[in-house]
Design an enzyme around this catalytic site. Structure first.
Site, mmCIF file in Angstrom:
data_model
loop_
_atom_site.group_PDB
_atom_site.id
_atom_site.type_symbol
_atom_site.label_atom_id
_atom_site.label_comp_id
_atom_site.label_asym_id
_atom_site.label_seq_id
_atom_site.Cartn_x
_atom_site.Cartn_y
_atom_site.Cartn_z
ATOM 1 C CE1 TYR A 45 -4.309 -1.000 0.000
ATOM 2 C CE2 TYR A 45 -3.043 -3.168 1.183
ATOM 3 C CZ TYR A 45 -4.426 -2.542 0.492
ATOM 4 O OH TYR A 45 -5.277 -3.387 0.273
ATOM 5 C CE1 TYR B 50 -8.402 -4.919 1.667
ATOM 6 C CE2 TYR B 50 -8.221 -5.929 3.756
ATOM 7 C CZ TYR B 50 -7.813 -5.672 2.811
ATOM 8 O OH TYR B 50 -6.649 -6.218 2.295
ATOM 9 C CG ASP C 84 -13.057 -10.865 7.660
ATOM 10 O OD1 ASP C 84 -12.413 -11.227 8.578
ATOM 11 O OD2 ASP C 84 -12.926 -10.573 6.726
ATOM 12 C CE LYS D 96 -5.982 -6.965 9.842
ATOM 13 N NZ LYS D 96 -4.684 -6.617 9.375
#
Length: 423
Positions: A15, A142, A234, A263
Site C-alpha cells: 500500500y 474489505y 470475518d 491478525k
C-alpha cells in the site's frame, strides 16, 4: 548505506507509492507498546502494527514458548499428520467460540482464511447438487487482497485494475432499523441462488472504521438463517478482544456458520489464518466420494510455531489483568471520545470496544486518498506516535498492555495536533 537506503534499493512495500513515499523508518527492536528505530528514537505503536499486536512487542512469554517449540518441532506436513500445538489450539479456540463452531481449518493469513470460507460455502451447495453461486457482501467491505477476497470486497480504485476478473457479488447496505425491511425483501428474492453472506461484524476496518449496531446485524443474520443462506463472519480484525468482548460474535444474538481469524490470532508474532465452521458444513464434505473433498491447503498449514504463538497469546488474553486492561481502554476511549466530539475540527466520532475512530474536517472528502494523511502521519511520528490515518479518518487500536498514562499522552498529543498544527 544505512538500513533505510538499503531497503529502498531492494524492497517494495505494501500500500505504498514507492516514488512519492516518505523515507522508510528502520525499526531495530520492540518492547511492549514501543518500537525503536536505528537512531534510538522510540515510537508508541498506537495501531498495533496493522492491528495485529495484542500484548505488545517481543512479549517474553510468547517468545519463550515459540523458542521451546522451535527446539522440538518447527514444521510438519499437515496432510496425514498432526501435532500437539494444532490440536490444543483448535480445542482451546473452539471452547471460546459460539457453540455451533466445531471444526478448524488452518491457513496462512486473513485473506486465505476468507478464501477457504468462500470455497466451503460454494462447494457446500455443489456437493448437494444445488446451483447456488451468488454471494452477498456489504458495500465498502474489505476482506483481503487475494482474488476471492477482493471479489467480495467493495469495488474501489484498489480493485479497479482487476475489475473484469473478479467474480460477481451482490453488495448490500449495512443494516439499520430503517432499511431492514427493504433488505429482508431483497434477500428473500435472491435466496434460492445465494450461497452465502460474508460480512465484517460491527466494524468495517479498511473502509474507514465504519461501524454498525449489533442488534441490527443480528436481525439481518436472522433473515439469512431463515432463508438458508450460510453466513461467513470475518473476525480477522474484530477477534480476540478488539470489540471489548473476546469476539464480535459475543455481541450478537445469532450465530454464524463460518468464522475467519488472523491478525491478533498469534498476538502479532507470526502469520496464521483460521477458518472455523459448523458440523453442518463439515459433514457435507464427508463422503465415500473423494471428489467431495475440500481441495485446499498451504505448505505451512497449522505450522507448530504459529500454533504455539497463538496458544501463548490466548493464555495471555484470558488473564484477568489483560481483560481488566481491555476494559480500561474501552472506558478511557469513551471519555476521550466526548472530548473529541466537542472539538471544532472533528466529526463522526465512533467507538466499538478498544477501537476509537474520528474524522478530521478538511477541504477534501472523507477518503483514503485525502491529502491530509501525509501531514497527520508525519506530525505524529515526530511526536513519537505511530498513527496511520485512513485518509482523514484517524483511529486508535492500541495493544492491550498500554497503560492509563500512555493513553493520556496519546490523547494529549492528538488534541495538540488538532489545536495547533491542523489548518
Amino acid at each position: 548505506m544505512n538500513l533505510s537506503k538499503r531497503d529502498k534499493a531492494v524492497n517494495w512495500h505494501p500500500y505504498t507509492q514507492m516514488k512519492t513515499a516518505n523515507d522508510i523508518i528502520p525499526i531495530v527492536r520492540g518492547k511492549g507498546i514501543y518500537l525503536f528505530d536505528d537512531e534510538g528514537k522510540q515510537y508508541i505503536d498506537a495501531v498495533s502494527s496493522w492491528w495485529v499486536t495484542l500484548h505488545g512487542h517481543a512479549h517474553p512469554y510468547i517468545a519463550k514458548r515459540v523458542s521451546d517449540q522451535l527446539h522440538t518441532l518447527e514444521q510438519v506436513i499437515f496432510a496425514g499428520f498432526t501435532h500437539e500445538p494444532a490440536v490444543q489450539l483448535s480445542e482451546n479456540l473452539l471452547s471460546l467460540l459460539p457453540e455451533n463452531q466445531k471444526k478448524i481449518f488452518y491457513s496462512d493469513n486473513g485473506s486465505t482464511a476468507v478464501e477457504v470460507a468462500l470455497k466451503m460455502c460454494i462447494q457446500y451447495a455443489y456437493n448437494q447438487k444445488h446451483k447456488k453461486t451468488k454471494i452477498l457482501a456489504f458495500k465498502n467491505a474489505y476482506h483481503g487482497d487475494t482474488f476471492g477476497a477482493m471479489s467480495v470486497s467493495g469495488r474501489s480504485v484498489w480493485t479497479q485494475p482487476f475489475g473484469e476478473m473478479l467474480f460477481e457479488v451482490v453488495f448490500i447496505d449495512v443494516p439499520t432499523a430503517e432499511n431492514l425491511d427493504r433488505l429482508t425483501t431483497f434477500i428473500e428474492s435472491i435466496s434460492h441462488e445465494t450461497a452465502c453472506f460474508i460480512y465484517e461484524p460491527l466494524i468495517q476496518g479498511a473502509a474507514g472504521m465504519l461501524m454498525h449496531k449489533a442488534e441490527d446485524l443480528s436481525e439481518l443474520m436472522k433473515v439469512c438463517r431463515k432463508q438458508k443462506i450460510l453466513m461467513i463472519q470475518d473476525e480477522v480484525f474484530t477477534g480476540f478482544g478488539r470489540t471489548g468482548k473476546l469476539f464480535a460474535a459475543d455481541h450478537l444474538s445469532e450465530k454464524p456458520d463460518i468464522m475467519c481469524f488472523s491478525k491478533g490470532l498469534t498476538g502479532g508474532t507470526m502469520p496464521m489464518g483460521i477458518t472455523s465452521c459448523s458440523l453442518e458444513i463439515f459433514d457435507e464434505f464427508l463422503s465415500d466420494d473423494r471428489y467431495k473433498t475440500l481441495f485446499h491447503g498451504h505448505s505451512f498449514t497449522a505450522n507448530p510455531l504459529a500454533c504455539t504463538a497463538a496458544l501463548a497469546s490466548m493464555e495471555l488474553l484470558l488473564q484477568p489483568e489483560t481483560l481488566e486492561n481491555i476494559d480500561l481502554i474501552v472506558k478511557k476511549h469513551s471519555v476521550f471520545s466526548e472530548i473529541l466530539r466537542r472539538h471544532s475540527k472533528v466529526e463522526n466520532v465512533r467507538q466499538t470496544g478498544t477501537i476509537l475512530a474520528w474524522e478530521i474536517i478538511s477541504s477534501g472528502k472523507t477518503s483514503y486518498f485525502n491529502d491530509i494523511v501525509k501531514m497527520l502521519y508525519k506530525e505524529f511520528l515526530n511526536r513519537g506516535i505511530i498513527l496511520r490515518p485512513l485518509g482523514n479518518v484517524m483511529y486508535l487500536v492500541p495493544p492491550y498492555c498500554i497503560t492509563s498514562e500512555e493513553l493520556d499522552f496519546i490523547y494529549h498529543q492528538i488534541i495538540e495536533v488538532l489545536d495547533h498544527f491542523y489548518h
